[in-house]
Design a protein around this motif. Sequence first.
Motif, PDB file in Angstrom:
ATOM      1  N   ARG A 247      50.366  34.770  35.869  1.00 24.51           N
ATOM      2  CA  ARG A 247      48.961  34.974  36.079  1.00 24.51           C
ATOM      3  C   ARG A 247      48.202  34.440  35.996  1.00 24.51           C
ATOM      4  O   ARG A 247      48.673  33.188  35.483  1.00 24.51           O
ATOM      5  CB  ARG A 247      49.509  35.615  34.903  1.00 24.51           C
ATOM      6  N   LYS A 248      47.071  34.380  36.437  1.00 26.46           N
ATOM      7  CA  LYS A 248      46.429  33.894  37.148  1.00 26.46           C
ATOM      8  C   LYS A 248      44.937  33.904  35.649  1.00 26.46           C
ATOM      9  O   LYS A 248      44.440  35.493  35.339  1.00 26.46           O
ATOM     10  CB  LYS A 248      45.282  33.757  37.958  1.00 26.46           C
ATOM     11  N   THR A 249      44.475  32.915  34.955  1.00 28.23           N
ATOM     12  CA  THR A 249      43.392  32.894  34.441  1.00 28.23           C
ATOM     13  C   THR A 249      41.301  33.507  35.479  1.00 28.23           C
ATOM     14  O   THR A 249      41.567  32.372  35.959  1.00 28.23           O
ATOM     15  CB  THR A 249      42.926  32.340  33.483  1.00 28.23           C
ATOM     16  N   VAL A 250      41.059  34.292  35.706  1.00 32.81           N
ATOM     17  CA  VAL A 250      39.527  33.777  36.420  1.00 32.81           C
ATOM     18  C   VAL A 250      38.511  33.976  35.382  1.00 32.81           C
ATOM     19  O   VAL A 250      38.494  34.616  34.736  1.00 32.81           O
ATOM     20  CB  VAL A 250      39.995  35.376  37.240  1.00 32.81           C
ATOM     21  N   GLY A 251      37.447  32.661  35.896  1.00 35.38           N
ATOM     22  CA  GLY A 251      37.108  32.156  34.975  1.00 35.38           C
ATOM     23  C   GLY A 251      35.350  32.620  36.390  1.00 35.38           C
ATOM     24  O   GLY A 251      35.806  33.093  37.519  1.00 35.38           O
ATOM     25  N   GLY A 252      33.860  32.775  35.416  1.00 34.19           N
ATOM     26  CA  GLY A 252      33.011  33.495  36.179  1.00 34.19           C
ATOM     27  C   GLY A 252      32.883  34.582  37.276  1.00 34.19           C
ATOM     28  O   GLY A 252      32.179  35.349  37.748  1.00 34.19           O
ATOM     29  N   LYS A 253      33.181  34.692  35.663  1.00 32.22           N
ATOM     30  CA  LYS A 253      32.855  36.785  36.017  1.00 32.22           C
ATOM     31  C   LYS A 253      31.762  38.230  35.119  1.00 32.22           C
ATOM     32  O   LYS A 253      32.373  39.049  35.294  1.00 32.22           O
ATOM     33  CB  LYS A 253      34.261  37.441  36.159  1.00 32.22           C
ATOM     34  N   ARG A 254      31.298  36.992  34.504  1.00 33.80           N
ATOM     35  CA  ARG A 254      30.290  37.345  33.783  1.00 33.80           C
ATOM     36  C   ARG A 254      29.776  38.653  33.921  1.00 33.80           C
ATOM     37  O   ARG A 254      29.117  39.659  33.521  1.00 33.80           O
ATOM     38  CB  ARG A 254      29.571  36.147  32.567  1.00 33.80           C
ATOM     39  N   ASN A 255      29.636  37.965  35.558  1.00 33.05           N
ATOM     40  CA  ASN A 255      27.959  39.485  36.054  1.00 33.05           C
ATOM     41  C   ASN A 255      28.822  40.281  37.028  1.00 33.05           C
ATOM     42  O   ASN A 255      27.381  40.600  37.842  1.00 33.05           O
ATOM     43  CB  ASN A 255      26.688  38.318  36.689  1.00 33.05           C
ATOM     44  N   VAL A 256      30.015  40.231  37.013  1.00 26.52           N
ATOM     45  CA  VAL A 256      30.643  41.475  37.934  1.00 26.52           C
ATOM     46  C   VAL A 256      29.919  42.595  37.874  1.00 26.52           C
ATOM     47  O   VAL A 256      29.711  43.019  36.761  1.00 26.52           O
ATOM     48  CB  VAL A 256      31.898  40.860  38.001  1.00 26.52           C
ATOM     49  N   ALA A 257      29.946  43.424  39.133  1.00 27.27           N
ATOM     50  CA  ALA A 257      29.889  45.205  38.700  1.00 27.27           C
ATOM     51  C   ALA A 257      30.694  45.410  39.811  1.00 27.27           C
ATOM     52  O   ALA A 257      31.060  45.075  40.042  1.00 27.27           O
ATOM     53  CB  ALA A 257      28.372  44.928  38.753  1.00 27.27           C
ATOM     54  N   ILE A 258      30.742  46.945  38.923  1.00 28.38           N
ATOM     55  CA  ILE A 258      31.708  48.004  39.426  1.00 28.38           C
ATOM     56  C   ILE A 258      31.326  48.537  41.005  1.00 28.38           C
ATOM     57  O   ILE A 258      29.979  48.367  40.224  1.00 28.38           O
ATOM     58  CB  ILE A 258      32.840  48.878  38.726  1.00 28.38           C
ATOM     59  N   ILE A 259      31.428  48.960  41.942  1.00 32.64           N
ATOM     60  CA  ILE A 259      30.389  49.236  43.186  1.00 32.64           C
ATOM     61  C   ILE A 259      30.989  50.361  43.497  1.00 32.64           C
ATOM     62  O   ILE A 259      30.446  51.737  44.258  1.00 32.64           O
ATOM     63  CB  ILE A 259      30.127  47.984  44.098  1.00 32.64           C
TER      64      ILE A 259
END
Length: 125
Positions: free
Chosen positions: A54-66
């Motif tokens: 399992r990976k810990t993914v960073g840098g997704k604070r501003n991700v959006a669902i499209i």
Amino acid sequence: MADADIWPSEIRLMEEGRKLKVSFEDGASYDLSAEHLRVRSPSAEVQGHSPEERKTVGGKRNVAIIGVEPVGHYAVRLDFDDLHNTGIYTWGYLHELGAGGAADFAAYEQELAEKGLDRDRPGER
């Protein structure tokens, strides 16, 4: 509660795709952040094929669902603006993320800190 016993009554994108509102027939209702859904994607890309992968993914604070697309009668596939779209979110998994949301997100933030990652800079470990 078995997945077969969990059924959504409403699924709606909110806040320009930054939140997914999911209400269930059992009366539970959750506003799930796109960030939380993305970093806890049930995809093999994130979860791996075993807990050790399992990976810990960073840098997704501003991700959006499209996009939200039904998968049979048991799940949805979420399309994110970072082009991730391989996770299949069952009703049970969405309910689980909602019910344990605050604690799970706190655990995610702890994982980031332990691995030298953060919510704003892309990276994974």
